[in-house]
Design an enzyme around this catalytic site. Structure first.
Site, PDB file in Angstrom:
ATOM      1  N   LYS A  13      -0.894   1.792  -1.091  1.00 54.40           N
ATOM      2  CA  LYS A  13      -1.453   1.075  -2.252  1.00 54.40           C
ATOM      3  C   LYS A  13      -2.957   1.353  -2.386  1.00 54.40           C
ATOM      4  CE  LYS A  13      -0.177  -2.984  -0.669  1.00 54.40           C
ATOM      5  NZ  LYS A  13       0.452  -2.540   0.610  1.00 54.40           N
ATOM      6  N   ARG A  88       0.955 -11.281  -3.994  1.00 56.35           N
ATOM      7  CA  ARG A  88       1.807 -11.035  -2.840  1.00 56.35           C
ATOM      8  C   ARG A  88       2.892 -12.087  -2.712  1.00 56.35           C
ATOM      9  NH1 ARG A  88      -1.939  -7.822   0.379  1.00 56.35           N
ATOM     10  NH2 ARG A  88      -0.866  -7.113   2.235  1.00 56.35           N
ATOM     11  N   ARG A 127      -3.818   5.297  10.958  1.00 60.44           N
ATOM     12  CA  ARG A 127      -4.862   5.050   9.954  1.00 60.44           C
ATOM     13  C   ARG A 127      -6.209   4.784  10.625  1.00 60.44           C
ATOM     14  NH1 ARG A 127      -4.200   0.622   5.443  1.00 60.44           N
ATOM     15  NH2 ARG A 127      -3.663  -0.692   7.229  1.00 60.44           N
ATOM     16  N   ARG A 160      -8.154  -0.528  12.285  1.00 60.28           N
ATOM     17  CA  ARG A 160      -8.130  -1.922  11.850  1.00 60.28           C
ATOM     18  C   ARG A 160      -7.460  -2.793  12.904  1.00 60.28           C
ATOM     19  NH1 ARG A 160      -6.077  -2.297   5.644  1.00 60.28           N
ATOM     20  NH2 ARG A 160      -4.756  -3.935   6.525  1.00 60.28           N
ATOM     21  N   ARG A 171       3.563  -8.025   9.826  1.00 60.12           N
ATOM     22  CA  ARG A 171       3.193  -7.852   8.410  1.00 60.12           C
ATOM     23  C   ARG A 171       4.395  -7.382   7.591  1.00 60.12           C
ATOM     24  NH1 ARG A 171      -1.571  -3.857   9.185  1.00 60.12           N
ATOM     25  NH2 ARG A 171      -1.529  -3.656   6.932  1.00 60.12           N
TER      26      ARG A 171
HETATM   27  P1  AP5 Z   1      -3.053   2.811   2.560  1.00 59.00           P
HETATM   28  O1  AP5 Z   1      -3.380   3.453   1.267  1.00 59.00           O
HETATM   29  O2  AP5 Z   1      -4.160   2.125   3.292  1.00 59.00           O
HETATM   30  O3  AP5 Z   1      -1.812   1.823   2.380  1.00 59.00           O
HETATM   31  P2  AP5 Z   1      -1.774   0.315   1.900  1.00 59.00           P
HETATM   32  O4  AP5 Z   1      -0.474   0.117   1.228  1.00 59.00           O
HETATM   33  O5  AP5 Z   1      -3.019  -0.030   1.129  1.00 59.00           O
HETATM   34  O6  AP5 Z   1      -1.767  -0.400   3.307  1.00 59.00           O
HETATM   35  P3  AP5 Z   1      -2.495  -1.695   3.832  1.00 59.00           P
HETATM   36  O7  AP5 Z   1      -2.126  -1.770   5.294  1.00 59.00           O
HETATM   37  O8  AP5 Z   1      -3.959  -1.695   3.516  1.00 59.00           O
HETATM   38  O9  AP5 Z   1      -1.799  -2.794   3.008  1.00 59.00           O
HETATM   39  P4  AP5 Z   1      -1.605  -4.219   3.351  1.00 59.00           P
HETATM   40  O10 AP5 Z   1      -1.023  -4.667   2.089  1.00 59.00           O
HETATM   41  O11 AP5 Z   1      -0.833  -4.571   4.568  1.00 59.00           O
HETATM   42  O12 AP5 Z   1      -3.073  -4.696   3.766  1.00 59.00           O
HETATM   43  P5  AP5 Z   1      -4.244  -5.372   2.926  1.00 59.00           P
HETATM   44  O13 AP5 Z   1      -5.483  -4.696   3.318  1.00 59.00           O
HETATM   45  O14 AP5 Z   1      -3.898  -5.483   1.490  1.00 59.00           O
HETATM   46  O15 AP5 Z   1      -2.380   3.917   3.513  1.00 59.00           O
HETATM   47  C1  AP5 Z   1      -2.053   3.660   4.844  1.00 59.00           C
HETATM   48  C2  AP5 Z   1      -2.300   4.924   5.706  1.00 59.00           C
HETATM   49  O16 AP5 Z   1      -1.398   5.939   5.292  1.00 59.00           O
HETATM   50  C3  AP5 Z   1      -3.724   5.523   5.544  1.00 59.00           C
HETATM   51  O17 AP5 Z   1      -4.117   6.068   6.770  1.00 59.00           O
HETATM   52  C4  AP5 Z   1      -3.546   6.638   4.509  1.00 59.00           C
HETATM   53  O18 AP5 Z   1      -4.504   7.679   4.673  1.00 59.00           O
HETATM   54  C5  AP5 Z   1      -2.116   7.098   4.784  1.00 59.00           C
HETATM   55  N1  AP5 Z   1      -1.413   7.520   3.571  1.00 59.00           N
HETATM   56  C6  AP5 Z   1      -1.476   6.944   2.344  1.00 59.00           C
HETATM   57  N2  AP5 Z   1      -0.681   7.591   1.469  1.00 59.00           N
HETATM   58  C7  AP5 Z   1      -0.083   8.589   2.188  1.00 59.00           C
HETATM   59  C8  AP5 Z   1       0.873   9.611   1.856  1.00 59.00           C
HETATM   60  N3  AP5 Z   1       1.366   9.726   0.606  1.00 59.00           N
HETATM   61  N4  AP5 Z   1       1.253  10.465   2.832  1.00 59.00           N
HETATM   62  C9  AP5 Z   1       0.758  10.342   4.100  1.00 59.00           C
HETATM   63  N5  AP5 Z   1      -0.150   9.409   4.464  1.00 59.00           N
HETATM   64  C10 AP5 Z   1      -0.556   8.545   3.527  1.00 59.00           C
HETATM   65  O19 AP5 Z   1      -4.193  -6.868   3.519  1.00 59.00           O
HETATM   66  C11 AP5 Z   1      -4.548  -7.150   4.871  1.00 59.00           C
HETATM   67  C12 AP5 Z   1      -4.333  -8.628   5.152  1.00 59.00           C
HETATM   68  O20 AP5 Z   1      -5.169  -9.427   4.277  1.00 59.00           O
HETATM   69  C13 AP5 Z   1      -2.905  -9.159   4.901  1.00 59.00           C
HETATM   70  O21 AP5 Z   1      -2.057  -8.948   6.018  1.00 59.00           O
HETATM   71  C14 AP5 Z   1      -3.196 -10.655   4.631  1.00 59.00           C
HETATM   72  O22 AP5 Z   1      -3.441 -11.352   5.827  1.00 59.00           O
HETATM   73  C15 AP5 Z   1      -4.495 -10.612   3.837  1.00 59.00           C
HETATM   74  N6  AP5 Z   1      -4.263 -10.517   2.374  1.00 59.00           N
HETATM   75  C16 AP5 Z   1      -4.573  -9.469   1.559  1.00 59.00           C
HETATM   76  N7  AP5 Z   1      -4.212  -9.739   0.292  1.00 59.00           N
HETATM   77  C17 AP5 Z   1      -3.642 -10.976   0.298  1.00 59.00           C
HETATM   78  C18 AP5 Z   1      -3.038 -11.782  -0.697  1.00 59.00           C
HETATM   79  N8  AP5 Z   1      -2.937 -11.374  -1.976  1.00 59.00           N
HETATM   80  N9  AP5 Z   1      -2.536 -12.976  -0.317  1.00 59.00           N
HETATM   81  C19 AP5 Z   1      -2.628 -13.422   0.944  1.00 59.00           C
HETATM   82  N10 AP5 Z   1      -3.178 -12.695   1.951  1.00 59.00           N
HETATM   83  C20 AP5 Z   1      -3.687 -11.475   1.634  1.00 59.00           C
END
Ligand code: AP5
Length: 227
Positions: A13, A88, A127, A160, A171
């Site tokens: 994402k 979410r 990552r 991270r 997660r």
């Molecule tokens: P990446 O692009 O970082 O993937 P992502 O889907 O953004 O993954 P996240 O782990 O950041 O998502 P998340 O939803 O768990 O965490 P968030 O930060 O939102 O890619 C991942 C890896 O793969 C990278 O190394 C990238 O280079 C690689 N990659 C990408 N595309 C690729 C491809 N096509 N091929 C190969 N490799 C690839 O949230 C963190 C925490 O914050 C949550 O757990 C929660 O506690 C809190 N939080 C955030 N938002 C909310 C909300 N709305 N409500 C409540 N709590 C929240």
């Protein structure tokens, strides 16, 4: 253009949202980045959020709707936005819908990035993120030009806290229980576009753009455009 990206942790994402924001000249709104910044700065929000994030659980809905509601009113989101990591839960989606209805700015589409669990675990284990600007890298799929250093700002690349395997599994469970219901919610509204999140970042981006029916949009300028 107003978009939402949904999908499990590690679906790509953040990677795709950054590319879409550059392509369409819209704001990239990542709740994960906003929360991690608050944690780093030890603000009251950061102190509250940290307890949930370290366990791989969700920060309360009311807090999240307030933060995002304020963020999408900012000047850089006037031309549109791509929401990455929000909503979410169904209550968050309803909160967002109420804000957008009040402003007369409905969503154009919701993209669901579909990625199997084993790919998620592999991606998150490898990552690395920039401690300066938050840019994402991967030890195998998306290496920086200089090992351990960010291409954009030269910051140090770190793992991270919540990318440890047991937290990743937690997660994923939270995603399946609390976030997966959003897929049906947006499908019923005719907004959902399902896109496989496997393949190279550029191939996934092309599939998203095609699904959005915007294949002739302005040229992208983001990192993801590298050959
Ligand atoms: P990446 O692009 O970082 O993937 P992502 O889907 O953004 O993954 P996240 O782990 O950041 O998502 P998340 O939803 O768990 O965490 P968030 O930060 O939102 O890619 C991942 C890896 O793969 C990278 O190394 C990238 O280079 C690689 N990659 C990408 N595309 C690729 C491809 N096509 N091929 C190969 N490799 C690839 O949230 C963190 C925490 O914050 C949550 O757990 C929660 O506690 C809190 N939080 C955030 N938002 C909310 C909300 N709305 N409500 C409540 N709590 C929240």
């Amino acid at each position: 253009m107003r978009l939402v990206l949904v999908g499990p942790p590690g679906a790509g994402k953040g990677t795709q949202a950054a590319m879409l924001a550059a392509r369409f000249g819209i704001a990239h709104v990542s709740t994960g980045v906003m929360l991690r910044q608050a944690v780093q700065e030890r603000t009251p929000l950061g102190q509250q959020a940290r307890r949930y994030m370290d366990r791989g659980e969700l920060v309360p809905d009311q807090v999240m709707v307030g933060i995002v509601g304020e963020r999408i009113e900012a000047a850089d989101a006037e031309t549109g936005f791509v929401l990455d990591g929000f909503p979410r839960t169904i209550p968050q989606a309803e909160g967002l819908a109420a804000i957008l209805a009040r402003d007369g700015r409905p969503l154009d589409a919701v993209v669901n990035l579909v990625v199997p669990d084993e790919v998620v675990v592999r991606r998150l284990a490898g990552r690395r993120v920039c401690s300066g600007c938050g840019a994402n890298y991967h030890v195998a799929y998306d290496r920086p030009r200089v090992a351990g250093r960010c291409d954009r700002c030269g910051g140090q690349l770190v793992q991270r806290e919540d990318d440890r395997e047991e937290t990743v599994r937690r997660r994923l469970e939270v995603h399946n229980r609390q976030t997966e219901p959003l897929v049906s919610y947006y499908r019923e509204q005719g907004l959902l576009r399902e896109v496989p999140g496997t393949g190279s970042p550029e191939a996934v981006q092309a599939a998203i753009v095609e699904a959005l029916g915007q294949a002739t949009g302005p040229r992208a300028t983001g990192r993801g455009d590298r050959p």
